[in-house]
Each structure stands twice: as structure tokens, then as C-alpha cells.
Write an enzyme that holds these catalytic residues in place. Sequence first.
Site, PDB file in Angstrom:
ATOM      1  N   ASP A  45      -8.734   0.048   2.088  1.00  0.00           N
ATOM      2  CA  ASP A  45     -10.140   0.348   1.783  1.00  0.00           C
ATOM      3  C   ASP A  45     -10.398   0.271   0.284  1.00  0.00           C
ATOM      4  O   ASP A  45      -9.723   0.936  -0.503  1.00  0.00           O
ATOM      5  CB  ASP A  45     -10.508   1.733   2.328  1.00  0.00           C
ATOM      6  CG  ASP A  45     -10.384   1.760   3.832  1.00  0.00           C
ATOM      7  OD1 ASP A  45     -11.152   1.052   4.487  1.00  0.00           O
ATOM      8  OD2 ASP A  45      -9.483   2.450   4.348  1.00  0.00           O
ATOM      9  N   ASP A  98      -3.073  -1.752  -0.485  1.00  0.00           N
ATOM     10  CA  ASP A  98      -3.968  -0.724   0.023  1.00  0.00           C
ATOM     11  C   ASP A  98      -5.050  -1.470   0.824  1.00  0.00           C
ATOM     12  O   ASP A  98      -5.173  -2.699   0.720  1.00  0.00           O
ATOM     13  CB  ASP A  98      -4.582   0.027  -1.164  1.00  0.00           C
ATOM     14  CG  ASP A  98      -5.741   0.896  -0.755  1.00  0.00           C
ATOM     15  OD1 ASP A  98      -5.565   1.685   0.183  1.00  0.00           O
ATOM     16  OD2 ASP A  98      -6.831   0.778  -1.368  1.00  0.00           O
TER      17      ASP A  98
END
Length: 261
Positions: A12, A10
Site C-alpha cells: 500500500d 511493501d
Amino acid sequence: MPQLQALIFDVDGTLAETERDGHRLAFNRAFAAAGLDWQWSIELYGELLEVAGGKERIRFYLDRHLPDFVPPSTWQEDWQAQIAALHTSKTVFYKQLLTEGIILPRPGVQRLLQQAREQGIRLAIATTSAPANVLALLKTALSPESADWFEVIAAGDMVPAKKPAPDVYLYVLQQMGLAPQNCLVIEDSHQGLQAALGAGLTTVVTVNNYTRHQNFAGAALVLDHLGDPEQPFTPLAGNARNFTYFDTALAETLLQSYTSS
Ligand code: XBP
Ligand code: MG
């Protein structure tokens, strides 16, 4: 025995803490530039993070916090188009903010990426952020050529449904021709974990201030961060064996115990 062939990250909150001092500020700057008096405080933004995707988050804010909002006369009738324009402007501000160099990679991220590359473990990204934001972050926080380290960068609107839907992870698996049993995901949020689990992926969570209190049931391991030799992680849930920082050996161990159980 399943073997670790790829790590899927991922972006952020996982590669870097981008939300509070990155995306949030960029949204506020875009609102001000558009003549809107909306201000997303640190606290309010934590609530808005419930919804992944910038455009989706603006829509959610309008629906939940400004149900009686009367758009300025300059707004197009189609709010979606107006929101998309606001979001485009936010992306410009976000990229500008990143060049200020205030967003750094989280502990252990550079080390893990380098180790994986040395060992020929394939790398991919699965995010709800816009592709331009991801590329700008990789360039400014990791290294100018780091986008090339990732075989697939699945981002933004490339899939119809954003996290917590599993679409972005299924897309990565399909693009790489890999089975979920051979991949491990690093996430930071409940929505991200749901998306990865929905695609059948073993998932490690590194929490941050916005996500620390979320429900991470189903994660193989929950850590405060990936850690480094000189900065050990603290396990928050799951069995970290004798490891003090997260590396490909721990990833392999988790994968084997999770996919065989
Ligand atoms: C992060 C997000 C994004 C960013 C904003 O998702 O939820 O919406 O806050 O990015 P992830 P955009 O942790 O999955 O990367 O404004 O570009 O959508
Ligand atoms: Mg995240």
C-alpha cells in the site's frame, strides 16, 4: 561484495496508491453498512495511517476519537470480534473497489518487476494488509498472474507484530533463506522504513501525499517515485548517482555502498 538477490516490496502506497481512494473508502462503506455514522475524511485518514493494519486502525480510532463510544446493542461484548467482523466487511468492499480499475500501479513498478524477473532477481512482498487485499490488488493493478511472480507474500496477521516491528521482514528473509545484505526493500512510509531497517535491510522510500513529510532517516534513497525513462524521478534525499529512474543496477549500487559502510 554483497550481491542483489531479492527485491522486497511493501504494497500500500508503494506498488499503488491504495490508501486514500481504496482502503479509506472501503472502511467508510463498511461503517455505513454496519449502521455506524463514522466517516473517515482524507485528512483524518492521514492521521489514522499512523497505525498499520486495518483492525488495529479501527481500534486506534475508537480509542483516540471516540473514547465515550457506546456500542449498539447488536455489538458482541468482545469488541475485538466486532472489529474483526467490520474489517472482514471492509475487505469485501475493498476488493469490489479494485475491480472498478481506479487503482493503478505507481510509476516504474511494472518496469522494475519485469526487469527483476528477467534477471532472475527474486521477489517478495511484506505488508500489513490482509492477504486477500494484496492478491486482489496484484490481480487488478499488475496482471492476473502477478501473484506468481512473488516467492513469498507475507501479509496481515501472518506475523504477530505489524510494522513498525521488523517481524514481517524477518519472516520474508527466513522464508527465502536470504541474508539482509543480499536484499533491497522498497517502502513508502516511516513505519515501513522502521520495520525494514529493524531487519537490517537496505531500504529505498518512494513517498506519496500521505507520507511525504515523514522522517526517512536511515533510508538509502528517498524518491518521489521509482521513475521511468520518460518520467524521471526526483531524489528527495540520498545519492541517486547519475540514474534518472530506479532499476536493478541502482539497487545493486546502493546495496554495495550501504552494506560495506
Ligand atoms: C498498509 C496498511 C494497511 C492498509 C489496510 O500497510 O497500513 O493497514 O491500510 O489494510 P503496507 P487492511 O503499506 O505495509 O502495505 O485493512 O487489510 O489491514
Ligand atoms: Mg505502505
